[in-house]
Scaffold this motif. Structure first.
Motif, mmCIF file in Angstrom:
data_model
loop_
_atom_site.group_PDB
_atom_site.id
_atom_site.type_symbol
_atom_site.label_atom_id
_atom_site.label_comp_id
_atom_site.label_asym_id
_atom_site.label_seq_id
_atom_site.Cartn_x
_atom_site.Cartn_y
_atom_site.Cartn_z
ATOM 1 N N SER A 95 0.983 -1.099 -0.092
ATOM 2 C CA SER A 95 0.075 -0.059 -0.247
ATOM 3 C C SER A 95 0.824 1.211 -0.019
ATOM 4 C CB SER A 95 -0.764 0.041 1.326
ATOM 5 O OG SER A 95 -0.264 0.434 2.294
ATOM 6 N N GLY A 96 0.604 2.340 -0.454
ATOM 7 C CA GLY A 96 1.140 3.668 -0.349
ATOM 8 C C GLY A 96 1.365 4.003 0.905
ATOM 9 N N PRO A 97 0.824 3.863 2.133
ATOM 10 C CA PRO A 97 1.623 4.319 3.286
ATOM 11 C C PRO A 97 2.544 3.512 3.800
ATOM 12 C CG PRO A 97 -0.854 4.366 3.347
ATOM 13 C CD PRO A 97 -0.713 3.928 2.221
ATOM 14 N N TRP A 98 2.506 2.096 3.302
ATOM 15 C CA TRP A 98 3.586 1.342 3.609
ATOM 16 C C TRP A 98 4.935 1.733 2.883
ATOM 17 C CZ3 TRP A 98 4.714 -0.282 8.170
ATOM 18 C CH2 TRP A 98 3.712 -0.470 9.125
ATOM 19 N N GLN A 99 4.656 1.786 1.454
ATOM 20 C CA GLN A 99 5.427 2.004 0.571
ATOM 21 C C GLN A 99 6.331 3.244 1.086
ATOM 22 O OE1 GLN A 99 5.358 2.909 -3.423
ATOM 23 N NE2 GLN A 99 4.181 0.969 -3.821
ATOM 24 N N ILE A 100 5.612 4.380 1.604
ATOM 25 C CA ILE A 100 6.506 5.509 2.162
ATOM 26 C C ILE A 100 7.275 5.002 3.385
ATOM 27 C CG2 ILE A 100 5.998 7.748 3.373
ATOM 28 C CD1 ILE A 100 3.551 8.009 1.616
ATOM 29 N N GLY A 101 6.584 4.257 4.472
ATOM 30 C CA GLY A 101 7.226 3.750 5.601
ATOM 31 C C GLY A 101 8.778 3.042 5.129
ATOM 32 N N LEU A 102 8.216 1.971 4.169
ATOM 33 C CA LEU A 102 9.568 1.257 4.048
ATOM 34 C C LEU A 102 10.677 2.148 3.104
ATOM 35 C CD1 LEU A 102 8.040 -2.186 2.963
ATOM 36 C CD2 LEU A 102 9.305 -1.548 4.951
ATOM 37 N N GLY A 103 10.111 2.923 2.277
ATOM 38 C CA GLY A 103 11.255 3.699 1.518
ATOM 39 C C GLY A 103 11.769 4.775 2.569
ATOM 40 N N GLN A 104 11.116 5.310 3.328
ATOM 41 C CA GLN A 104 11.708 6.550 4.047
ATOM 42 C C GLN A 104 12.212 5.888 5.439
ATOM 43 O OE1 GLN A 104 12.271 8.896 2.139
ATOM 44 N NE2 GLN A 104 11.113 7.804 0.497
ATOM 45 N N ALA A 105 11.990 4.872 6.030
ATOM 46 C CA ALA A 105 12.358 4.395 7.267
ATOM 47 C C ALA A 105 13.792 4.518 7.483
ATOM 48 C CB ALA A 105 11.917 3.022 7.794
ATOM 49 N N ALA A 106 14.504 4.181 6.552
ATOM 50 C CA ALA A 106 16.101 4.260 6.654
ATOM 51 C C ALA A 106 16.374 5.429 6.532
ATOM 52 C CB ALA A 106 16.478 3.345 5.493
ATOM 53 N N GLN A 157 14.739 -1.265 9.428
ATOM 54 C CA GLN A 157 15.109 -0.301 8.287
ATOM 55 C C GLN A 157 15.295 1.091 9.206
ATOM 56 O OE1 GLN A 157 15.906 -2.663 5.590
ATOM 57 N NE2 GLN A 157 15.688 -0.865 4.475
ATOM 58 N N LEU A 158 14.685 1.449 9.902
ATOM 59 C CA LEU A 158 14.780 2.486 10.731
ATOM 60 C C LEU A 158 16.364 2.532 11.348
ATOM 61 C CD1 LEU A 158 13.943 5.321 11.731
ATOM 62 C CD2 LEU A 158 12.929 4.188 13.555
ATOM 63 N N LEU A 159 16.532 1.169 12.408
ATOM 64 C CA LEU A 159 17.727 1.154 12.992
ATOM 65 C C LEU A 159 19.135 0.944 11.957
ATOM 66 C CD1 LEU A 159 16.167 -1.144 15.682
ATOM 67 C CD2 LEU A 159 16.897 1.363 15.885
ATOM 68 N N LEU A 160 18.785 0.556 10.974
ATOM 69 C CA LEU A 160 20.118 0.182 10.166
ATOM 70 C C LEU A 160 20.385 1.403 9.491
ATOM 71 C CD1 LEU A 160 19.027 -3.198 8.265
ATOM 72 C CD2 LEU A 160 21.100 -2.529 9.458
ATOM 73 N N GLY A 161 19.437 2.443 9.319
ATOM 74 C CA GLY A 161 19.623 3.625 8.648
ATOM 75 C C GLY A 161 20.653 4.417 9.770
ATOM 76 N N ILE A 162 20.646 4.305 10.951
ATOM 77 C CA ILE A 162 21.348 5.122 11.696
ATOM 78 C C ILE A 162 22.843 4.809 11.470
ATOM 79 C CG2 ILE A 162 22.130 5.481 14.141
ATOM 80 C CD1 ILE A 162 19.130 4.864 15.002
ATOM 81 N N VAL A 163 22.845 3.429 11.023
ATOM 82 C CA VAL A 163 24.390 2.936 10.841
ATOM 83 C C VAL A 163 24.849 3.598 9.649
ATOM 84 C CG1 VAL A 163 25.835 1.228 10.504
ATOM 85 C CG2 VAL A 163 24.004 0.771 12.305
ATOM 86 N N TRP A 164 23.810 3.529 8.385
ATOM 87 C CA TRP A 164 24.294 3.792 7.346
ATOM 88 C C TRP A 164 24.505 5.359 7.063
ATOM 89 C CZ3 TRP A 164 19.487 0.650 5.425
ATOM 90 C CH2 TRP A 164 19.755 -0.645 5.340
#
Length: 547
Positions: A95-106, A157-164
């Motif tokens: 869904s659109g909201p989850w696309q946004i969540g997965l795409g922007q969490a990192a 993805q959010l937590l991994l994004g901190i490292v990236w």
């Protein structure tokens, strides 16, 4: 009584040793300005090796960014985490909201990571910051690998994004401080090569697994991220510390050791000459800081990035980094989802996506050829112009592919896809590499960690905004504009083209001290290439004012 002066190579007097110190600065500066690319490679082979090796950490960010964007249309991933939509869509989709969540969490995680990167890099150095981040990443990969639902996957993805966030700039910071002037443009932009290598690998893996309909079809790509951790830990452990960072820490004896690890057939005199240049530049920037703030002597902070000429330098670094997203990277930079939504079947779309990753690598390598003969400024301006034309053409072609949202011809669809690939080549060969080099070069050495962290944060903030916009524009359950979304990114790119004409300076062939002086003298961006600078006269003027 002779005036005493602390140079970093010992406490000397102006009457007895300042001329020797100036001679060391002059000798090293002449070597910097006259050394060819071939000579620099022969004289500093280990600097090349360590700059490349430390920049490879961003490979994982490129891998996962392309991976997550491509998984949104990946059959086994969609079957696991998607939602069925009845007629008229009659399809399982994320869904659109989850696309946004997965795409922007990192991306959100990276913003948090970037905030701490400058402090980590200055407090413990590039090496230790990299080691700690790699260890953290090795543990965090377990979250997306075992994610039972889309919410847990998003948290991972959010937590991994901190490292990236650390990886996204630490390689550029390190390369900018260990490589010789002749190689600075190539090695600071190598992070672009490393990023595209990661993207290329993830595209190849997804293409190989596209017919795997089990959970392993998307779990294997997540697991492959563990492969990078151990070898990169060894690299970071044995790498020399940046000489510039060691000078800022006052560890002058270690500076000479580091310089000799980076230089072939290094002698004590060569090391002292290089140390003299670093100290001379550091003194100039300390003097500039003292004129703007009462905090001289304390560690640099983010506030310093907005004082005096640093404000202009921060603006340039932030805009050129943000431009990486604003020119339409989310639209055609990772184009698999665009290909699918444009009407091309998933199998062909992933083949095109794999080819696009290969073109990105080739484009980045070609940029090294171009930067040998052209400066940063003309290539960046040409890149903005070329991307503007391609985005406008992609958008206009949409009127020949659909009528009332229904696909009418495949010829125009393939033409759009071809133009998307052409955009990627222009982006990588003319713009992306130059943006990395310019951001690293315009920042003052004492606040480079903070400036690059701010610049990358600007990119991430705009990437989040652009990701939300793009989802709303392309998703079938939202705007469903297909190629017409190109009009939006054409508008942004045209504005950036106009901005670059007045604000992007030429930094090729300029030492960091020359750039300090050019910015301090408020030389217009379009005159940087032709303005002559005498670093010793400027340096002597500032030395007189040092306490």
């Amino acid at each position: 009584m002779a005036e005493s002066k602390q140079t970093g190579v010992g406490t000397v007097t102006h009457t007895d040793a300042s001329s020797k110190f100036d001679a060391q600065v002059a000798a090293a500066s002449i070597t910097d300005k006259t050394e060819t690319v071939g000579e620099a490679i022969r004289n500093h082979p280990m600097a090349v090796f360590w700059a490349i090796a430390m920049s490879l950490t961003i490979t994982m960010e490129g891998y996962d960014t392309n991976l997550m964007g491509s998984l949104l249309a990946y059959p086994p991933f969609v079957a696991k985490f998607g939602q069925y939509y009845p007629a008229p869509i009659d399809e399982t989709l994320i869904s659109g909201p989850w696309q946004i969540g997965l795409g922007q969490a990192a991306n959100c995680g990276e913003v948090l990571g970037l905030f701490f990167t400058a402090y980590l890099a200055e407090r413990v150095g590039h090496r230790m910051a990299t080691i700690g981040s790699l260890v953290a990443m090795g543990g965090l990969i377990f979250i997306p690998f075992f994610a039972p639902n889309i919410g847990v996957l998003c948290a991972g993805q959010l937590l991994l994004g901190i490292v990236w966030g650390v990886f996204s700039v630490i390689g550029t910071m390190y390369a900018s401080e260990v490589c010789p002037l002749a190689l600075r443009g190539y090695l600071t932009s190598f992070t672009g090569v490393a990023w595209t290598i990661g993207s290329f690998v993830s595209s190849g893996i997804l293409q190989g697994l596209v017919n795997n309909t089990t959970d392993w079809g998307y779990r294997i790509p997540f697991a492959i991220q563990w492969v990078w951790v151990v070898p990169l830990l060894f690299v970071a452990f044995f790498a020399p510390d940046s000489p510039w960072w060691l000078v800022r820490q006052g560890r002058f004896e270690d500076v000479e050791k580091s310089i000799c690890r980076l230089t072939k057939n290094c002698t004590s005199e060569m090391a002292k000459q290089r140390l003299a240049v670093i100290v001379h530049t550091n003194q100039l920037e300390q003097q500039q800081q003292m004129l703007l703030s009462s905090q001289t002597g304390k560690a640099a902070s983010y506030i310093d990035c907005f004082r005096g000429t640093n404000l202009v330098r921060t603006e340039i670094a932030c805009v050129v980094f943000a431009a990486q997203s604003l020119v339409g990277q989310v639209f055609v930079g990772s184009p698999t989802y665009f290909f699918v939504q444009a009407g091309i079947n998933p199998s062909d779309a992933y083949k095109l996506g794999f080819g696009a990753s290969g073109l990105a690598v080739v484009g980045t390598l070609f940029s090294w050829v171009l930067m040998t003969y052209f400066g940063r400024r003309p290539l960046m301006i040409a890149g903005f112009a070329g991307m503007s034309v391609l985005l406008l053409t992609i958008a206009l072609l949409t009127y020949h592919t659909t009528v009332d949202g229904v696909t009418t011809t495949t010829g125009a669809l393939w033409a759009q896809s071809g133009l998307a690939l052409a955009w990627l080549v222009v982006y990588m060969s003319l713009f992306a590499s130059q943006s990395l080099s310019v951001a690293a070069e315009v920042s003052a050495t004492r606040v480079r960690s903070h400036t690059l962290s701010l610049a990358r944060t600007a990119y991430m903030v705009w990437a989040i905004i652009d990701g939300v916009i793009e989802t709303a524009l392309l998703n079938p359950t939202e705007g469903n504009l297909k190629g017409k979304a190109g009009f939006v990114w054409f508008g942004f790119t045209l504005l950036l083209l106009i901005w670059s004409l007045f604000r992007v300076p030429e930094t090729k062939g300029r030492t960091y001290e020359e750039l300090d002086i050019l910015f301090e003298q408020k030389v217009p961006a379009w005159k940087f290439a032709e303005t002559q600078v005498d670093i010793l006269d400027e340096g002597d003027e500032h030395d007189k004012d040092l306490p």
